[in-house]
Design an enzyme around this catalytic site. Sequence first.
Site, PDB file in Angstrom:
ATOM      1  N   CYS A 152     -23.981 -12.532  21.293  1.00 57.77           N
ATOM      2  CA  CYS A 152     -22.774 -12.944  21.326  1.00 57.77           C
ATOM      3  C   CYS A 152     -22.059 -13.415  20.007  1.00 57.77           C
ATOM      4  O   CYS A 152     -22.822 -12.938  18.922  1.00 57.77           O
ATOM      5  CB  CYS A 152     -23.108 -14.376  22.232  1.00 57.77           C
ATOM      6  SG  CYS A 152     -23.956 -15.679  21.203  1.00 57.77           S
TER       7      CYS A 152
ATOM      8  N   ASP B  69       8.595  10.925   4.334  1.00 54.35           N
ATOM      9  CA  ASP B  69       8.676  11.805   3.384  1.00 54.35           C
ATOM     10  C   ASP B  69       9.460  13.132   4.185  1.00 54.35           C
ATOM     11  O   ASP B  69       9.184  13.174   5.483  1.00 54.35           O
ATOM     12  CB  ASP B  69       7.461  12.370   2.764  1.00 54.35           C
ATOM     13  CG  ASP B  69       7.610  13.438   1.857  1.00 54.35           C
ATOM     14  OD1 ASP B  69       8.648  13.615   0.813  1.00 54.35           O
ATOM     15  OD2 ASP B  69       6.718  14.619   2.066  1.00 54.35           O
TER      16      ASP B  69
ATOM     17  N   ASP C 189       2.862  11.683  -2.701  1.00 59.79           N
ATOM     18  CA  ASP C 189       3.033  10.572  -1.610  1.00 59.79           C
ATOM     19  C   ASP C 189       1.926   9.317  -1.688  1.00 59.79           C
ATOM     20  O   ASP C 189       2.147   8.481  -1.130  1.00 59.79           O
ATOM     21  CB  ASP C 189       3.164  11.051  -0.147  1.00 59.79           C
ATOM     22  CG  ASP C 189       4.221  11.952   0.135  1.00 59.79           C
ATOM     23  OD1 ASP C 189       5.458  11.590  -0.377  1.00 59.79           O
ATOM     24  OD2 ASP C 189       4.151  13.087   0.840  1.00 59.79           O
TER      25      ASP C 189
END
Length: 734
Positions: free
Chosen positions: A17, A431, A623
């Site tokens: 739990c 891009d 990038d």
Amino acid sequence: MDKLAAKINLSVEGMTCAACTGRVERVLKAQVGVVDAVANLVTRRAEVTVSQAVDPVGLALAVSKAGYAATPLAQAVVHDPGAEQRALWRATALAAVLTLPVFVVEMGGHFIPGFHMVLHGLIAQQSLWLAEFVLVTLVLLGPGRRFFSKGLPALARGGPDMNSLVAVGSGAAWVYSSVVTFWPALIPQASRSVYFEAAAVIVTLILLGRSLEARARGRAGAAIARLVKLAPKTARRLVDGLVQEVEVASLLPGDRVQIRPGERIPADGLVVSGHSTVDESMLTGEPLGQEKLDGARLTGGTVNGTGAMVMQITEVGAATVLARIIAMVEAAQGGKLPVQALVDRITLWFVPMVMAVAALTVLVWLIFGPGLAEALVAGVSVLIIACPCAMGLAVPVSILVGTGRAAELGILFRKGEALQRLESVRLVAFDKTGTLTMGRPVVQAVVGGAGVLEIAAAVEAASEHPLAAAVAAEAARLGLQVALVQGFEAEPGQGARAFLDGVAVSVGSARMFPDLDAGLAEQAAAAQAKGQGVLFVGRDGKAIGMITVADPIKPSAQAAVAALQAAGVRVAMITGDAAATARAVARVLGITEVHAGVLPAGKAAVIAGLGADVGFVGDGINDAPALAAAEVGFAMGTGTDVAIEAGDVVLMTGDPLGVVRALELSRATMRNIRENLLWAFGYNAALIPVAAGVLVPFGGPQLSPMLAAGAMALSSVFVLFNALRLRRFKGARA
């Protein structure tokens, strides 16, 4: 894992739990050198971040002392989920068989009028209670023993968990009933009732819930299992012209392997002879086969079509694409979303608070209620109904299913928290080259005197820029001899310089040629207005010609832009290309916000200027800073490794529609998590007072321990099966 690693992974068994995961995390964070720890209830692992050399065995020992069986992941025995499920179902079946007679004896009168009168006419009540005592004791000592062996020590250590609640609840019912059976004089006459059936039914129903949980958990983690099974066990290695069947694990880079029709590719490599089509749907989610000729890249786990090939191995083991995909998915599934922090704060004190509420409930019933028996029923009901299983499962099981489904669609979440961050993205910047366009430009025209293409091909032979490939392909098509250059030097965002036969030559954008001829500039502007790229070719610093190149737009790019805009997301383009070229492409795609002529170092600054909640999609080395700067970076899986490592989400297909699918999946997963949390918290908030008996003074019902156990098990099962709905997610299609 190496002792000096920044991350240490442990296998942790016994967590049931949210209270368990919280306790494991607290124990780990208390160890010297540990910066952070995240325990996952569903994957049964803990990821520990360390700031110094820490012994994984020592960390595992600390967790084990807290009551959970932990081992370093590298040393962990692989558990068979099927065996666990079978053991749970056997325990459930045994508990049910032993419980059924007790349940019928005690509850049969509620279903069959006169049943109790007939039964007590045949068998004395004391004899029935003795028989119930024997059967229920067997249930608690047999199938139910797990709750006591884990729950009572946890309670003694001051860290009660779900097992503690079940052990105290069912144990209290059994003890009280046993006292009534053997020492009735100790109990007031009005309270001499037995609750053996409650103790047995609690254990049986919770075992049933755990069995269903295990089954659902297995289905939730099926994506990883399917990925692992994609790797073949053996390969046909070629040695001196002879074929040897060997274990895939024994393959080394450089080995040559024969691939027959219909076989799975054993590892990553290149085709050296033959040709075929290969089903790469396990990577991309796309069913169409990809043609493979000499020099084509093959990925381990993909399926060969009808042709025969020989491949040369380039990557094996953890370096293969399949192994990296599995590692990415596992990392995402083991991650903890920011929303989980709310759950953690609540569950930290939840179980102790429940036990306090149960004790207060018993006290109030003793003072104001009719007797001890009713007080016991109310207290046990509170303990059982409040088990925080559903809370602990609500977030991780949705992550598990959502990221697994994403992997099947060719979308890899490198970080689990990207699932939550992506939901809030309101602007996606793309891009252009290789992202919205094919990234495989084709030469359209060569303008200038003789030698323009020869110079360009010689300089670009050392470049990795997409336009360089177009120049090389055109030179090869015309059969030109490409000369070798010296002193090659790339200038990011501008072009490249070199020396050819001692003469300085250059290829690049207009920024490299400040004294550009007006006629050449006019022709370049006309080409750029058509969306074509322009490479100027220079000798001794002066432009002598240019090459125009067109990069076709990806077929799904327009649909992706339209789908994002329909979903309420703005779309922008950030590119190093000239403004005219960028706007021409943007016009076709329906993009109105264009940032052109941006140098690689400037892309991250543009992202920052766009505000918060920005996603960026790119594929090149240039990038990487923008991918890292964005709230969520989407790296095209067809791009460079640097871009992929910088991204939060990897789109294996290189398909812009993958951005839409990822966004839709993020929203669906977060919606699923909220549904789970609403159910888990709402369920406890509503039923704990009912179990405590607040409705009784107003003529309402008092929840019995049996119904409480059933409701608790149902709550966890609801959360699991609700999360499994994500397996049916399909998302946008071109």
